[in-house]
Write a protein that holds these residues in place. Structure first.
Motif, short mmCIF file in Angstrom:
data_model
loop_
_atom_site.label_atom_id
_atom_site.label_comp_id
_atom_site.label_asym_id
_atom_site.label_seq_id
_atom_site.Cartn_x
_atom_site.Cartn_y
_atom_site.Cartn_z
N LYS A 1 0.91 -1.08 0.14
CA LYS A 1 -0.04 0.05 0.24
C LYS A 1 0.87 1.04 -0.06
N LYS B 1 -7.52 -0.22 -0.67
CA LYS B 1 -8.66 -1.08 -0.15
C LYS B 1 -9.67 -0.72 -0.79
N LYS C 1 -11.89 -5.65 0.49
CA LYS C 1 -10.59 -6.22 -0.05
C LYS C 1 -9.80 -5.37 -0.70
N THR C 2 -8.27 -5.55 -0.61
CA THR C 2 -7.21 -4.92 -1.12
C THR C 2 -6.74 -5.22 -2.59
#
Length: 396
Positions: free
Chosen positions: A243, A267, A272-273
């Motif tokens: 991220k 995200k 979910k990412t």
């Protein structure tokens, strides 16, 4: 029918329309913004769609074209103000990497001479050790912007602009326009829910659906392209690292590679990412209203899916992902590759044509559109001819 006559009506509540309405309402609260909110069920939705239903778009100042670089810088400089006025956070400053051929980097450097920004290059930044999961061809050249770059949530940016617009006293209508007529110098605007509004001036900013809804007397000289993106669902153990990775644009020299853009791990509303990747080589022409609807619903087969999935797995190891999903949007293109911002008939203006580059720059596109419709003013740092209807008449 509402009895109030609005001074301004902005039709289209996407990235540019919401920004333009915000700026118009600063001096004229008697403004209405008409555009649908995001549908809860995209596949069964019966109305029109917007391409801002997304959590990740690249933002950066660097660009091969001066005008887009200038528009981006002016917009990015306003991000903090938009956040503070709306209390909506839409921007992550994780940096952006522009990587590929020497020619590509030379183009960016030419623009840098006109629009300055902070950056590092392959000559003074250790990319492979800083971002160990990224794999690019050896001897790639790059520009890395660590400041005023990264990614925005277009979904949240639109909400932020609409929030400020409403705080300014503007009227937001969650609907879409199906007809515009003029009587005694006043526009009569009818919406899908059979509501009628009156306005003295109109700004149409309806993106890819502009020519498909027949709200203008004459179609704009634009082309609509259906685009596909791939979302790689990131395994939980890698999220905290990925991220913080930069967004990137990759223009490789190898003929078997794809020109792509990619966002880091973000995200999404489903919890979910994903790492999102999209391409620039392949697209599908969208020529009718029904084709646009079918495209957003995923009913038209995309030729991009395999190519950009393979490209994602060449840059990021496929072991980082649980699964892959595809999604769709459209982009609207003009002859000059800049938006058409012009008066198409008395007191009826348009601001249409993001050319795949407008999300990050939408705040300032909205501002120059607002200044043009309200005061007839133009930012002289931008070539006015690139934004006129006449300059875009002969699109091929």
């Amino acid at each position: 029918m509402t009895h109030n006559i609005f001074e301004y009506a902005v039709i289209g509540a996407g990235l540019t329309g919401s920004a333009a309405a915000k700026y118009i309402s600063e001096s004229t609260p008697n403004t209405v913004l008409i555009g649908p909110s995001e549908p809860k069920d995209k596949k069964n939705h019966k109305g029109i769609y917007g391409s801002h239903y997304d959590e990740g778009r690249i933002t950066r100042i660097s660009d091969s074209h001066y005008g887009w670089s200038y528009l981006a810088k002016k917009s990015i400089e306003n991000y903090n103000l938009i956040k503070s006025e709306s209390d909506i956070d839409f921007y992550e400053e994780v940096g952006t990497l522009s990587i590929g051929t020497a020619d590509y980097i030379n183009e960016l450097m030419e623009t840098f001479n006109k629009v300055d920004y902070d950056f590092s290059t392959h000559e003074n930044f250790d990319l492979s050790n800083t971002y160990k999961y990224l794999k690019f061809p050896q001897n790639s050249h790059f520009v890395f912007e660590s400041k005023q770059a990264g990614h925005i949530s277009p979904r949240k940016l639109v909400e932020a602009q609409k929030q400020i617009f409403k705080l300014n006293g503007g009227t937001y209508v969650n609907d879409f326009v199906i007809n515009i007529k003029k009587s005694n110098g006043i526009f009569i605007i009818k919406t899908n829910n059979n509501t009628t509004f009156k306005a003295k001036n109109i700004l149409v900013s309806t993106g890819g659906f502009t020519n498909f809804t027949n709200i203008l007397t004459n179609d704009l000289p634009t082309k609509v392209r259906g685009r596909t993106i791939i979302l790689g669902e990131v395994k939980s153990e890698y999220i905290n690292d990925l991220k913080n990775y930069p967004s990137f644009i990759h223009k490789p020299n190898e003929s078997n590679r794809e020109y792509t853009y990619c966002l880091p791990a973000i995200k999404y509303p489903n919890g979910k990412t994903y790492i999102k990747i999209g391409g620039s080589k392949h697209f599908t022409h969208i020529n009718t209203y029904q084709e646009a609807i079918n495209w957003f619903k995923g009913k038209i087969n995309s030729i991009e899916i395999e190519a950009i999935t393979n490209e994602l797995n060449m840059i990021y190891d496929q072991n980082l992902f649980n699964s892959y999903h595809s999604d769709t949007c459209v982009t609207t293109w003009t002859q000059t590759t800049y938006p058409i911002i012009d008066e198409v008939e008395d007191n009826l203006f348009v601001s249409v044509g993001g050319n795949g580059s407008a999300a990050k720059s939408s705040d300032y596109i909205g501002q120059i559109s607002a200044n043009f419709i309200t005061h007839g003013k133009w930012d002289t740092n931008l070539d006015r001819n690139l934004f006129t209807l006449s300059s875009n008449q002969f699109i091929g």
